[in-house]
Design an enzyme around this catalytic site. Structure first.
Site, PDB file in Angstrom:
ATOM      1  N   HIS A  39       1.002  -1.098  -6.170  1.00  0.00           N
ATOM      2  CA  HIS A  39       0.317  -1.398  -5.030  1.00  0.00           C
ATOM      3  C   HIS A  39       0.829  -2.723  -4.724  1.00  0.00           C
ATOM      4  O   HIS A  39       0.901  -2.859  -3.300  1.00  0.00           O
ATOM      5  CB  HIS A  39      -1.220  -1.803  -5.702  1.00  0.00           C
ATOM      6  CG  HIS A  39      -2.028  -0.533  -6.044  1.00  0.00           C
ATOM      7  ND1 HIS A  39      -2.307  -0.474  -7.518  1.00  0.00           N
ATOM      8  CD2 HIS A  39      -2.522   0.479  -5.664  1.00  0.00           C
ATOM      9  CE1 HIS A  39      -2.891   0.441  -7.683  1.00  0.00           C
ATOM     10  NE2 HIS A  39      -2.931   1.244  -6.610  1.00  0.00           N
ATOM     11  N   GLN A  63     -13.488  12.388  -5.326  1.00  0.00           N
ATOM     12  CA  GLN A  63     -12.059  12.753  -5.155  1.00  0.00           C
ATOM     13  C   GLN A  63     -11.807  13.336  -6.750  1.00  0.00           C
ATOM     14  O   GLN A  63     -10.515  13.545  -7.100  1.00  0.00           O
ATOM     15  CB  GLN A  63     -10.961  11.875  -4.713  1.00  0.00           C
ATOM     16  CG  GLN A  63     -10.758  10.837  -5.617  1.00  0.00           C
ATOM     17  CD  GLN A  63      -9.527   9.921  -4.654  1.00  0.00           C
ATOM     18  OE1 GLN A  63      -9.877   9.353  -3.723  1.00  0.00           O
ATOM     19  NE2 GLN A  63      -8.481   9.867  -5.208  1.00  0.00           N
ATOM     20  N   GLY A 149       1.786   5.304  -1.407  1.00  0.00           N
ATOM     21  CA  GLY A 149       3.073   5.432  -2.269  1.00  0.00           C
ATOM     22  C   GLY A 149       3.523   6.889  -2.293  1.00  0.00           C
ATOM     23  O   GLY A 149       2.828   7.818  -2.418  1.00  0.00           O
ATOM     24  N   LYS A 151       4.688   8.133  -4.975  1.00  0.00           N
ATOM     25  CA  LYS A 151       4.403   8.851  -6.217  1.00  0.00           C
ATOM     26  C   LYS A 151       3.478  10.006  -5.957  1.00  0.00           C
ATOM     27  O   LYS A 151       3.418  11.096  -6.718  1.00  0.00           O
ATOM     28  CB  LYS A 151       3.811   7.778  -7.244  1.00  0.00           C
ATOM     29  CG  LYS A 151       3.341   8.292  -8.393  1.00  0.00           C
ATOM     30  CD  LYS A 151       2.993   7.316  -9.509  1.00  0.00           C
ATOM     31  CE  LYS A 151       2.185   7.910 -10.471  1.00  0.00           C
ATOM     32  NZ  LYS A 151       0.821   8.347 -10.120  1.00  0.00           N
ATOM     33  N   ASP A 152       2.410   9.683  -5.299  1.00  0.00           N
ATOM     34  CA  ASP A 152       1.512  10.864  -4.654  1.00  0.00           C
ATOM     35  C   ASP A 152       1.979  11.391  -3.535  1.00  0.00           C
ATOM     36  O   ASP A 152       1.498  11.403  -2.673  1.00  0.00           O
ATOM     37  CB  ASP A 152       0.126  10.062  -4.558  1.00  0.00           C
ATOM     38  CG  ASP A 152      -0.611   9.510  -5.615  1.00  0.00           C
ATOM     39  OD1 ASP A 152      -0.637  10.137  -6.659  1.00  0.00           O
ATOM     40  OD2 ASP A 152      -0.647   8.286  -5.782  1.00  0.00           O
TER      41      ASP A 152
HETATM   42  O1  PAF Z   1      -4.217   6.859  -4.104  1.00  0.00           O
HETATM   43  C1  PAF Z   1      -5.425   6.187  -4.365  1.00  0.00           C
HETATM   44  O2  PAF Z   1      -5.353   5.430  -4.665  1.00  0.00           O
HETATM   45  C2  PAF Z   1      -6.415   7.241  -3.546  1.00  0.00           C
HETATM   46  O3  PAF Z   1      -6.327   8.557  -3.690  1.00  0.00           O
HETATM   47  C3  PAF Z   1      -6.860   6.673  -2.049  1.00  0.00           C
HETATM   48  C4  PAF Z   1      -5.780   6.959  -1.298  1.00  0.00           C
HETATM   49  C5  PAF Z   1      -7.075   5.056  -2.153  1.00  0.00           C
HETATM   50  C6  PAF Z   1      -8.128   7.410  -1.882  1.00  0.00           C
HETATM   51  O4  PAF Z   1      -9.185   6.967  -2.607  1.00  0.00           O
END
Ligand code: PAF
Length: 283
Positions: A39, A63, A149, A151-152
């Site tokens: 982050h 989510q 990021g 990574k995702d």
């Molecule tokens: O990557 C994350 O931390 C989450 O999926 C996000 C983008 C903040 C959405 O909740």
């Protein structure tokens, strides 16, 4: 100046409106908290590129496909706000679930196809939850640029497509994965690994690198590339593989033949912890 903490939509909107009045460009860093060096890289780039940086901290219930995962997700607001302050974030938006979802949610954002494979296959509904909350955050903050990021990588592709399809006026900025010295991608989930699991966890990145080496060596068939990653992962018996996939780097659609840039992506379990990672290969 110290970071401002907004707990409501009205508060964060007022802070952004104030910055806009001063002519500031706005950068958005959406997070679920438990902030770490990954982050930090998003925030630093936002700090460089925009005049007013908003970080959001919200553990988004819609989510999570497993209630246990949601319950176990680390919540460390005080240290997160301190982290943001140190990195020069202007405002932290940390709403609670009632602020974000005051009524039963009848509207959601579904990005078809990209959301259906890999993470989407193993975490049903996950990307609908991500796309919906990110769309809400875009509407609430109305930033010029938003930072995510690599990574995702599949999440990034989902968000890029959503922004393009729905003409959301924000520029998405991808940020390279930050890794520990031994290659393990930094993630909030790493905190859950036992010392023994942490010791073997870099095997995930090593397996992806072994597969990438094959592409660099000229292999264009996905079969042997996946096989190389799977064989490397099999050397660590503690690892349970969920998937290894080779996907187009832009669309994240799985491919059979490699003709352009791809991401080799994988998800594994180490005990009760699920880890994902990917590497880019540009033959
Ligand atoms: O990557 C994350 O931390 C989450 O999926 C996000 C983008 C903040 C959405 O909740």
């Amino acid at each position: 100046m110290s970071v401002r903490l907004a707990r409501t939509i009205a508060e964060v909107r007022a802070l952004v409106a104030d910055a806009r009045e001063r002519g500031a460009s706005v950068g958005l860093v959406p997070t679920m908290g438990a902030l770490h060096a990954g982050h930090g890289a998003l925030i630093r780039l936002a700090r460089e590129e925009t005049a007013f940086v908003v970080a959001t901290i919200f553990v988004n219930p819609i989510q999570f496909d497993r209630a246990e995962d949601f319950d176990r997700y680390p919540r460390t607001l005080e240290t997160d706000v301190e982290f943001c302050h140190r990195l020069g974030v202007d405002a932290v938006f940390a709403p609670d679930a009632a602020e974000m979802y005051p009524d039963k949610l009848l509207t959601s954002v579904d990005v078809a196809e990209i959301s259906s494979r890999m993470e989407g296959e193993f975490r049903p509904g996950h990307f609908r939850g991500v796309a919906t909350v990110v769309a809400k955050l875009f509407h609430i903050v109305q930033a010029d640029r938003a930072y995510f990021g690599e990574k995702d990588a599949q999440q990034l592709a989902v968000i890029q497509k959503m922004v393009a399809d729905l003409n959301i006026p924000v520029t998405i900025v991808p940020v390279a994965t930050v890794r520990e010295a031994d290659g393990l991608a930094i993630s909030s989930r790493n905190q859950r690994l036992s010392p023994e699991e942490r010791r073997v966890a870099p095997a995930l990145y090593q397996a992806l690198c072994a597969a990438e080496a094959l592409i660099r060596g000229g292999c264009r068939d996905v079969g042997p590339v996946k096989q190389a990653a799977l064989a490397a992962l099999a050397r660590t018996p503690e690892i349970r593989v969920e998937y290894v996939e080779v996907a187009d780097a832009e669309t994240m659609h799985p491919v059979e033949r490699i003709s352009g840039a791809v991401r080799i992506a994988a998800a594994i379990w180490l005990g009760k912890t699920r880890l994902i990672d990917n590497v880019l290969s540009t033959p």
